[in-house]
Design a protein around this motif. Structure first.
Motif, PDB file in Angstrom:
ATOM      1  N   CYS A  41     -18.538  17.325   3.099  1.00 22.99           N
ATOM      2  CA  CYS A  41     -19.088  18.608   2.672  1.00 22.99           C
ATOM      3  C   CYS A  41     -18.879  18.702   1.166  1.00 22.99           C
ATOM      4  O   CYS A  41     -17.754  18.901   0.710  1.00 22.99           O
ATOM      5  CB  CYS A  41     -18.360  19.745   3.393  1.00 22.99           C
ATOM      6  SG  CYS A  41     -18.783  21.400   2.828  1.00 22.99           S
ATOM      7  N   ALA A  42     -19.956  18.532   0.422  1.00 21.21           N
ATOM      8  CA  ALA A  42     -19.873  18.550  -1.035  1.00 21.21           C
ATOM      9  C   ALA A  42     -20.200  19.946  -1.561  1.00 21.21           C
ATOM     10  O   ALA A  42     -21.234  20.524  -1.212  1.00 21.21           O
ATOM     11  CB  ALA A  42     -20.836  17.530  -1.616  1.00 21.21           C
ATOM     12  N   ALA A  43     -19.306  20.468  -2.404  1.00 20.33           N
ATOM     13  CA  ALA A  43     -19.472  21.817  -2.950  1.00 20.33           C
ATOM     14  C   ALA A  43     -19.938  21.755  -4.399  1.00 20.33           C
ATOM     15  O   ALA A  43     -19.481  20.907  -5.169  1.00 20.33           O
ATOM     16  CB  ALA A  43     -18.147  22.581  -2.854  1.00 20.33           C
ATOM     17  N   SER A  44     -20.823  22.663  -4.765  1.00 22.28           N
ATOM     18  CA  SER A  44     -21.328  22.700  -6.141  1.00 22.28           C
ATOM     19  C   SER A  44     -20.314  23.343  -7.089  1.00 22.28           C
ATOM     20  O   SER A  44     -20.389  23.152  -8.298  1.00 22.28           O
ATOM     21  CB  SER A  44     -22.651  23.466  -6.196  1.00 22.28           C
ATOM     22  OG  SER A  44     -22.468  24.803  -5.755  1.00 22.28           O
ATOM     23  N   ARG A  45     -19.379  24.099  -6.517  1.00 22.66           N
ATOM     24  CA  ARG A  45     -18.305  24.715  -7.291  1.00 22.66           C
ATOM     25  C   ARG A  45     -16.989  24.510  -6.553  1.00 22.66           C
ATOM     26  O   ARG A  45     -16.983  24.408  -5.332  1.00 22.66           O
ATOM     27  CB  ARG A  45     -18.551  26.225  -7.448  1.00 22.66           C
ATOM     28  CG  ARG A  45     -19.701  26.593  -8.348  1.00 22.66           C
ATOM     29  CD  ARG A  45     -20.060  28.047  -8.205  1.00 22.66           C
ATOM     30  NE  ARG A  45     -18.895  28.921  -8.155  1.00 22.66           N
ATOM     31  CZ  ARG A  45     -18.932  30.169  -7.693  1.00 22.66           C
ATOM     32  NH1 ARG A  45     -20.058  30.671  -7.243  1.00 22.66           N
ATOM     33  NH2 ARG A  45     -17.850  30.914  -7.698  1.00 22.66           N
ATOM     34  N   MET A  60     -10.788  19.852  -4.881  1.00 20.70           N
ATOM     35  CA  MET A  60     -11.330  21.019  -4.148  1.00 20.70           C
ATOM     36  C   MET A  60     -12.854  21.093  -4.258  1.00 20.70           C
ATOM     37  O   MET A  60     -13.440  22.175  -4.296  1.00 20.70           O
ATOM     38  CB  MET A  60     -10.696  22.315  -4.666  1.00 20.70           C
ATOM     39  CG  MET A  60      -9.192  22.360  -4.540  1.00 20.70           C
ATOM     40  SD  MET A  60      -8.659  22.225  -2.818  1.00 20.70           S
ATOM     41  CE  MET A  60      -9.179  23.800  -2.214  1.00 20.70           C
ATOM     42  N   ARG A  61     -13.497  19.924  -4.278  1.00 16.88           N
ATOM     43  CA  ARG A  61     -14.950  19.902  -4.342  1.00 16.88           C
ATOM     44  C   ARG A  61     -15.575  19.308  -3.093  1.00 16.88           C
ATOM     45  O   ARG A  61     -16.784  19.446  -2.876  1.00 16.88           O
ATOM     46  CB  ARG A  61     -15.403  19.101  -5.576  1.00 16.88           C
ATOM     47  CG  ARG A  61     -15.071  19.754  -6.892  1.00 16.88           C
ATOM     48  CD  ARG A  61     -15.821  21.063  -7.075  1.00 16.88           C
ATOM     49  NE  ARG A  61     -17.223  20.852  -7.258  1.00 16.88           N
ATOM     50  CZ  ARG A  61     -17.806  20.712  -8.449  1.00 16.88           C
ATOM     51  NH1 ARG A  61     -17.079  20.730  -9.543  1.00 16.88           N
ATOM     52  NH2 ARG A  61     -19.104  20.575  -8.540  1.00 16.88           N
ATOM     53  N   THR A  62     -14.784  18.619  -2.265  1.00 16.79           N
ATOM     54  CA  THR A  62     -15.335  17.974  -1.080  1.00 16.79           C
ATOM     55  C   THR A  62     -14.397  18.146   0.104  1.00 16.79           C
ATOM     56  O   THR A  62     -13.196  17.927  -0.026  1.00 16.79           O
ATOM     57  CB  THR A  62     -15.565  16.468  -1.319  1.00 16.79           C
ATOM     58  OG1 THR A  62     -16.358  16.285  -2.495  1.00 16.79           O
ATOM     59  CG2 THR A  62     -16.302  15.843  -0.139  1.00 16.79           C
ATOM     60  N   GLY A  63     -14.977  18.515   1.224  1.00 13.08           N
ATOM     61  CA  GLY A  63     -14.217  18.579   2.469  1.00 13.08           C
ATOM     62  C   GLY A  63     -14.697  17.472   3.402  1.00 13.08           C
ATOM     63  O   GLY A  63     -15.820  16.978   3.265  1.00 13.08           O
TER      64      GLY A  63
END
Length: 115
Positions: free
Chosen positions: A22-26, A75-78
């Protein structure tokens, strides 16, 4: 607005493994953490796993001992590592995180467990 993008789904035989990302943009807020949900065919979305704060983790009973949730230090990828997959794990898997008052969801990734 933050965005989440899941990847890593696919077709796997019973007993197989997959790793979802799960890649986060922020950066995901530490006190929010990352959660995974899934929606089996014809059913409602259900909780799978969550990691929050300094590392508090919860799992649904149906996946305990088979799935492992984690996140990177930035804290950018789960991640959701899934082992010993069963046909009943077939679902669209979603990641989610809360940014302030907004609950953000990804678009989902399909996991199909079948021989």
């Amino acid at each position: 607005q933050a965005r989440l993008v899941e990847s890593g789904g696919g077709l796997v035989q019973p007993g197989g493994s997959l790793r979802l990302s799960c890649a986060a943009s922020r950066n995901i807020p530490l006190n929010s953490g990352v959660a995974w949900y899934r929606q089996p065919p014809g059913k409602q979305r259900e909780f799978v796993a969550r990691i929050v704060g300094g590392g508090t983790i919860d799992y649904a009973d149906s996946v305990k001992g088979r799935f492992t949730i984690s996140r990177d230090r930035a804290m950018r990828t789960g991640y959701l590592q899934m082992h010993d997959l069963k046909p009943e794990d077939t679902a669209v898997y979603y990641c989610s995180a809360r940014y302030g008052s907004e609950q953000v969801w990804g678009q989902g990734t399909q996991v199909t467990v079948s021989s």
